[in-house]
Design an enzyme around this catalytic site. Structure first.
Site, PDB file in Angstrom:
ATOM      1  N   GLU A  39       0.792  -1.230   0.000  1.00 30.47           N
ATOM      2  CA  GLU A  39       0.000   0.000   0.000  1.00 30.47           C
ATOM      3  C   GLU A  39       0.827   1.283   0.000  1.00 30.47           C
ATOM      4  O   GLU A  39       0.285   2.358  -0.195  1.00 30.47           O
ATOM      5  CB  GLU A  39      -0.967  -0.006   1.194  1.00 30.47           C
ATOM      6  CG  GLU A  39      -0.302   0.131   2.543  1.00 30.47           C
ATOM      7  CD  GLU A  39      -1.018   1.131   3.423  1.00 30.47           C
ATOM      8  OE1 GLU A  39      -2.192   1.412   3.180  1.00 30.47           O
ATOM      9  OE2 GLU A  39      -0.373   1.648   4.355  1.00 30.47           O
ATOM     10  N   ASN A  67      -4.601   1.668   4.917  1.00 26.37           N
ATOM     11  CA  ASN A  67      -5.242   2.976   4.846  1.00 26.37           C
ATOM     12  C   ASN A  67      -4.897   3.743   3.570  1.00 26.37           C
ATOM     13  O   ASN A  67      -5.581   4.707   3.215  1.00 26.37           O
ATOM     14  CB  ASN A  67      -4.879   3.820   6.073  1.00 26.37           C
ATOM     15  CG  ASN A  67      -3.385   3.945   6.275  1.00 26.37           C
ATOM     16  OD1 ASN A  67      -2.679   2.943   6.381  1.00 26.37           O
ATOM     17  ND2 ASN A  67      -2.888   5.164   6.338  1.00 26.37           N
ATOM     18  N   HIS A  68      -3.855   3.326   2.846  1.00 29.15           N
ATOM     19  CA  HIS A  68      -3.515   3.984   1.581  1.00 29.15           C
ATOM     20  C   HIS A  68      -3.986   3.185   0.366  1.00 29.15           C
ATOM     21  O   HIS A  68      -3.564   3.480  -0.764  1.00 29.15           O
ATOM     22  CB  HIS A  68      -2.003   4.200   1.493  1.00 29.15           C
ATOM     23  CG  HIS A  68      -1.489   5.246   2.444  1.00 29.15           C
ATOM     24  ND1 HIS A  68      -1.801   6.583   2.314  1.00 29.15           N
ATOM     25  CD2 HIS A  68      -0.694   5.140   3.545  1.00 29.15           C
ATOM     26  CE1 HIS A  68      -1.215   7.263   3.286  1.00 29.15           C
ATOM     27  NE2 HIS A  68      -0.542   6.412   4.046  1.00 29.15           N
ATOM     28  N   HIS A 175       1.991  -1.560   8.999  1.00 30.17           N
ATOM     29  CA  HIS A 175       1.586  -0.156   9.049  1.00 30.17           C
ATOM     30  C   HIS A 175       2.592   0.756   9.746  1.00 30.17           C
ATOM     31  O   HIS A 175       2.846   1.856   9.251  1.00 30.17           O
ATOM     32  CB  HIS A 175       0.224   0.053   9.701  1.00 30.17           C
ATOM     33  CG  HIS A 175      -0.172   1.500   9.801  1.00 30.17           C
ATOM     34  ND1 HIS A 175      -0.403   2.285   8.688  1.00 30.17           N
ATOM     35  CD2 HIS A 175      -0.346   2.324  10.876  1.00 30.17           C
ATOM     36  CE1 HIS A 175      -0.721   3.515   9.073  1.00 30.17           C
ATOM     37  NE2 HIS A 175      -0.678   3.566  10.389  1.00 30.17           N
ATOM     38  N   HIS A 177       5.782   0.501  10.082  1.00 31.85           N
ATOM     39  CA  HIS A 177       7.044   0.498   9.349  1.00 31.85           C
ATOM     40  C   HIS A 177       8.254   0.189  10.224  1.00 31.85           C
ATOM     41  O   HIS A 177       9.371   0.069   9.706  1.00 31.85           O
ATOM     42  CB  HIS A 177       7.290   1.824   8.620  1.00 31.85           C
ATOM     43  CG  HIS A 177       6.307   2.111   7.536  1.00 31.85           C
ATOM     44  ND1 HIS A 177       6.513   3.080   6.570  1.00 31.85           N
ATOM     45  CD2 HIS A 177       5.098   1.565   7.243  1.00 31.85           C
ATOM     46  CE1 HIS A 177       5.479   3.122   5.745  1.00 31.85           C
ATOM     47  NE2 HIS A 177       4.604   2.200   6.142  1.00 31.85           N
TER      48      HIS A 177
END
Length: 268
Positions: A39, A67-68, A175, A177
């Site tokens: 994403e 979310n992306h 998410h 990272h």
């Protein structure tokens, strides 16, 4: 079955690490299936169609989102025809799907993509949706179930582990990272709070440091950019799964300028 799971691929540095290493890693570690969170693969925000095809050509079998997932509008019609998932807990009628069941080595493997609540776009309850999906898959006789839980806070990810341990093969956090050091196997379920990014390792969560520093020092907005020059990393969890249970796992960290590192999962 041996499955590899790659954490958030961030921009060109992440894609270049897959290009340089994934085919060799598949062969060296005899991987039957590779899942990758894509994403952030297109310039750090979203996934474009060309970059999706690029990642598949390097050896990814399915791409998960978060979310992306909607940032690149061109990908939306492809969500229904390509092996690309978006979070399961978006409302009914949203394009794409959050669960995929595929045939690998004469057995079925299910991948579930679900997104947390805290700090994320408005979605339905991730725990209820994930639990329902797992119950349905198990009722259909699917034993190997792997969850990409795309969430901000450690508590949500840990709670999902407590809810579904012993019922799924793996719960792998994405998410943030930033890779965590809690890789473990509990009741046949592999768990890690966050796999960690694949991309630039000497910036801020895969981005050039200047914009984040400006934000933190001044409170003023600044656009995040992928660094043009950076040190790079590829992070992947590799799992051995038998009859739906994870029996062994380790975390692999591949660098562009030093020896790779392997960390064995703790068996609880």
């Amino acid at each position: 079955m041996r499955v590899g799971f790659i954490g958030d691929i961030v921009g060109k540095p992440g894609r270049s690490m897959l290009e340089a290493h994934l085919r060799k890693l598949r062969k060296e570690y005899e991987l039957d299936f590779v899942i990758a969170n894509g994403e952030n693969a297109s310039h750090g925000f979203g996934l474009g169609s060309l970059h999706a095809k690029e990642l598949f050509s390097y050896g990814a079998d399915i791409l998960t989102g978060g979310n992306h997932s909607w940032d690149k509008k061109e990908i939306i019609p492809l969500l229904d025809v390509m092996p690309i998932l978006r979070p399961l807990n978006y409302p009914e009628g949203v394009p794409g799907r959050g669960v995929s069941v595929l045939q690998v080595k004469d057995e079925k493997i299910a991948i579930i993509n679900v997104m947390g609540h805290y700090g994320m776009p408005m979605v339905e309850n991730p725990f209820l949706r994930a639990q329902k999906a797992v119950d349905e898959l198990r009722a259909e006789g699917v034993q190997t179930i792997i969850i990409d839980f795309h969430a901000e806070v450690t508590s949500e990810k840990r709670a999902m582990h407590m809810l579904l341990k012993g019922k799924v093969s793996a719960i792998l956090g994405t998410h943030t990272h930033v890779g965590t050091d809690d890789l473990q196997i509990v009741e046949g379920t592999c768990y890690v709070t966050d796999v960690g990014l694949s991309g630039a390792r000497d910036g801020v969560i895969g981005m050039d440091k200047d914009a984040p520093l400006k934000r933190f020092l001044t409170g003023l907005p600044a656009s995040l950019e992928i660094p043009k020059k950076c040190k790079k990393i590829l992070q992947m969890v590799i799992m051995d799964i038998q009859d739906g249970k994870c029996v062994d796992a380790f975390k692999l960290r591949v660098f562009d300028d030093q020896e790779r590192i392997l960390a064995k999962a703790v068996l609880e």
